[in-house]
Design an enzyme around this catalytic site. Sequence first.
Site, short mmCIF file in Angstrom:
data_model
loop_
_atom_site.label_atom_id
_atom_site.label_comp_id
_atom_site.label_asym_id
_atom_site.label_seq_id
_atom_site.Cartn_x
_atom_site.Cartn_y
_atom_site.Cartn_z
N GLY D 136 1.69 -4.52 4.39
CA GLY D 136 0.99 -3.29 4.73
C GLY D 136 0.31 -2.71 3.51
N CYS D 137 -0.59 -1.76 3.76
CA CYS D 137 -1.35 -1.16 2.66
C CYS D 137 -0.47 -0.26 1.79
CB CYS D 137 -2.55 -0.37 3.20
SG CYS D 137 -2.15 0.77 4.53
N TYR D 138 0.33 0.61 2.41
CA TYR D 138 1.24 1.43 1.61
C TYR D 138 2.25 0.56 0.87
CZ TYR D 138 -0.28 5.89 3.76
OH TYR D 138 -0.98 7.01 4.17
N THR D 141 0.65 -1.10 -2.25
CA THR D 141 0.42 -0.13 -3.33
C THR D 141 1.72 0.27 -4.00
OG1 THR D 141 -1.26 0.77 -1.83
CG2 THR D 141 -0.85 1.99 -3.86
#
Lengths: 329, 329, 329, 329
Positions: D136-138, D141
């Site tokens: 996922g993007c979160y 990061t």
Amino acid sequence: MKAGIYGAAGYTGLELIGLLNQHPEFEICFATSDNYAGQKYQGITFSTSADADASTVDLVFLCTPHGVSAPLAARSLDAGAKVVDLSADLRMKTADAYQQWYGHTHPVPALLPTPYGLPELNRPNLIRQNCIANPGCYPTTTLLGLAPLAKAKAIRAGANLIVDAKSGVSGAGRQPKVDILFSEVFGDFKPYNVGRKHRHVGEIEQELHALNPNLGTLIFSPHLIPIDRGLLATSYVPLAEGWTLENVRQIYESAYADEPLVTLLPAGETARVKEVANTNGAMISLHAATPDTVIVVSVLDNLRKGAASQAVQNANLMLNLPETMGLLI
Amino acid sequence: MKAGIYGAAGYTGLELIGLLNQHPEFEICFATSDNYAGQKYQGITFSTSADADASTVDLVFLCTPHGVSAPLAARSLDAGAKVVDLSADLRMKTADAYQQWYGHTHPVPALLPTPYGLPELNRPNLIRQNCIANPGCYPTTTLLGLAPLAKAKAIRAGANLIVDAKSGVSGAGRQPKVDILFSEVFGDFKPYNVGRKHRHVGEIEQELHALNPNLGTLIFSPHLIPIDRGLLATSYVPLAEGWTLENVRQIYESAYADEPLVTLLPAGETARVKEVANTNGAMISLHAATPDTVIVVSVLDNLRKGAASQAVQNANLMLNLPETMGLLI
Amino acid sequence: MKAGIYGAAGYTGLELIGLLNQHPEFEICFATSDNYAGQKYQGITFSTSADADASTVDLVFLCTPHGVSAPLAARSLDAGAKVVDLSADLRMKTADAYQQWYGHTHPVPALLPTPYGLPELNRPNLIRQNCIANPGCYPTTTLLGLAPLAKAKAIRAGANLIVDAKSGVSGAGRQPKVDILFSEVFGDFKPYNVGRKHRHVGEIEQELHALNPNLGTLIFSPHLIPIDRGLLATSYVPLAEGWTLENVRQIYESAYADEPLVTLLPAGETARVKEVANTNGAMISLHAATPDTVIVVSVLDNLRKGAASQAVQNANLMLNLPETMGLLI
Amino acid sequence: MKAGIYGAAGYTGLELIGLLNQHPEFEICFATSDNYAGQKYQGITFSTSADADASTVDLVFLCTPHGVSAPLAARSLDAGAKVVDLSADLRMKTADAYQQWYGHTHPVPALLPTPYGLPELNRPNLIRQNCIANPGCYPTTTLLGLAPLAKAKAIRAGANLIVDAKSGVSGAGRQPKVDILFSEVFGDFKPYNVGRKHRHVGEIEQELHALNPNLGTLIFSPHLIPIDRGLLATSYVPLAEGWTLENVRQIYESAYADEPLVTLLPAGETARVKEVANTNGAMISLHAATPDTVIVVSVLDNLRKGAASQAVQNANLMLNLPETMGLLI
């Protein structure tokens, strides 16, 4: 005064709730939204349209889509309520014109013609009326910008009139669609329905030609600005013989000197969206182009003077209240 | 090829650094900025202009302000470097025209006329040249949109030409000024210098009239869009006798069929900023208005095809490299 | 009541002009700006500071920079005017603390300590006062969010307190600087001065420790949101033994039940910028994180409750007017 | 290499089309979208999913929703295609964990565990694999920001880990919903699913605990930034005994020295969205808070390194191509 709002959870309806909550004479008795029924906004709980009863109020505001509004207007009038219709249903003078621009038969042709609720142009016909067609946002902006010239016969007869208009995104409504998602609009700028395709062309021409039947064809290009609210029209006006920017300015000064909601900017200033966003007024600036052409820039908040606050202005007139009651803050 | 950039810390200069870093043939030997000297951007350290030596490079890009560029162009040419001037200093054909639009004497009139670097219109005159005037962003957008009609004599002789243009804020430069602060521009939309006040009017008319001396007066209204980059022009073109949208479309098709950086959109599609932002190309769409008027929408990234990538396109031509080298990604 | 504004052409000063123009009791007698002297805003013409005379008004608002404000406060008090200082000059209790956070000697230490103008925390000390330090925008947001817990000793003693804050760009002021140009901020989001570097850390800790000296160290990370106005703080609070989200909610309910300008949102709702932008109030929502941690989200308009409307609230108290006069619309 | 994309008309799918079009080894053989079938994007015509045949390609990218992806992965693998699943279906190691965070039974538990496609942490397990779960993007990061500390056991065992994250709106997908309409998001900033409610909490904790099982509880607060793309996480890390910002910096330097897609910023610089938007890389900056706490700011483009470009990076590894092929421009 008791008011009801149909279709209250769209942007225009939400704006009306805010304005009526601050109005000294209006009380909101119902605000319908079948999608949001039971939810609250600024202290008002949305009800279903089935639960709303127009006979309990003095006036209803119709923020419902075109096609839906006209039958609702007829029923509300029958129930004894006055009606301000913010949809397009009652704006065209004839059912034929409606069919031409909206592509279907008019639902209640008996209601036509309805007085056109642009008070600065049509005030005498609005006072104590029972039913008013609230103008579109583009027509209000364009007509406030061009009416003084049209009335004064200062526009060259038969010449094309070019209006390049730009609107914030709330003008596209609150129904979820891909092309008005945040990530689609952010960083973009685009025209749509340019030329003579936008439905407001019919409405603008009807009202301009009522002021001066010798006017030429309207060329109208709307664009989408990546902001939430605000509408600006840049109009290119070919002048009739003998007219100059100076005498053009004089007719605007007299036209709007006593209009509390329309400001003519002094020479050297330019109308811009930020000055009118979240206000109930319009602003106009005049600019030289060539000896025979002037540029008129007119600007307003599409949800206020282009919709909800103009509806309140009309409601004030219909109920014989001071026209700007609740609108001058 | 060795390149130098003067005035490299403005938006156009920063964009050039990015483009040249990706270009297979260019190496940046210096990038000057007196304000940012010693700081880095994308691996390049800014030097003072005093530390830059044009004799060490094949070509310099001038991203310096007008008034500063022309003398720098003369010195760079003397030092043996080719010059692409992105300022306005070399765009007007005569010193008189420059004085008329820029309000002061031309600093180096001996450089005039300089070939005008819009390759799609003027390619044969640019190959192997030593000095080129890179066009303005508004002129590039407008001229790509109108040139096919002007050349074909499809525009009604003597009629006013109305161009309503809209630009992202980077077009106003990177010098700090109150009116381009974020909080001033956010939520706003406004015209500026409407009519015939913007300096690009002179440049656009000069080039249009070179294509067709019978064209009328340009009315040009720029607006500021609250986005960082992108430029869109909506042009209202009165057609000469015998022209229709259909044969207009044919001349655009032939004009741009072999142009890799200009895309003519098919009927039914509309040019928009988002499709060209951060690209090196322009897009054009054609629209019906009235039987005797067409609307041309042209769009590009003001920092790319409107400035830095067009400068690289010109540099490629001057150095006899493939014209789009480093520009087709 | 006659009011004067020094430094009136910054964002806070412009906001004050708007608020005072709508206030039933205040009349603006002067609004100074050396840069904009002679220009108009909302009917008020800016004068130079040399032309302003504090002895002619009941109260002055100082929107001048820190370092400039304190001497102006002293002179205005001497001239018989009450003073609301919107700068940081009078917020720290001691000259030493001021020196620590602002890096220079306090200009007028005799004015310290000045009552801290956060009415919801400090109302009894503000009524009929002559001079008040108007709190910073981040401190107001953070303190409204944390004060009920701090007073109730519900925060774990000695534990780090983490506040992740986000502000609209107007908080950076109206002096033109490259890093707040539209094209720099558009599309960006970034932290700045994270940890314990921001000057507001000293102010927030001073006020929190006055409520409860056993509190630990503040870790404070401001971020820049690409919007013009609004400020949101997400605070991560380690709870003392025995505290749960439920009894935490109760102390907020009692703390703010009678505060017209602070709204505690019901469970399940989340505070957001849009609900408070262009309003004079703050909103707070409470959220579960772990059994021993709650998250407090507090939000306000940095130019209103974070600056200008809080200044009016203080001015009302100083002049013994109803505290929210002119602020509840 | 022949590639297919399922669910290609969402933001992640569109981004993949752009990346694969520029990739020297991939050819897009199909891109499905039942809603947009027949329409074109960047030269690719969308087909229905029924018309796509995984047996004709070397690899498929699944941009379909969770719940839909896993069965499609199984069928594609059966048909002989390798699979990069960009949905959440294959990210959790067990069907129980999936059920806990996604609220329904896992559709194809036999596929679990699938290698977790974060190459900087897990490269050896990804080379020549047939099926990979794209993070996922979160999580990408946050994990790039915290992994060096977690692996080095530099985080205080058992202490709460606070991650305050902020994402652009494209992270919410392209399905039309009222709360992501332009006019709703413009001018707003808000948290959502704060604490431990967001589904990515499970994924982040799973991967952090795999690196170091002694880590405490994650407190994770996502916020919505009014921009289209970009994701920034501000992580507050309590350090284990003996760790300081200086030796923390050293472990990041060694962790990322040879990673072409992760940049550790030098001391004094701060990671920001604008530097990574429209790029395939992530950036990290480290900041002092208190002697026992550091702040890690990590940032990437949620549609690139947070989704589509990471998927290409994984595909390169699976097909034994150079890992960054097509990604370093």
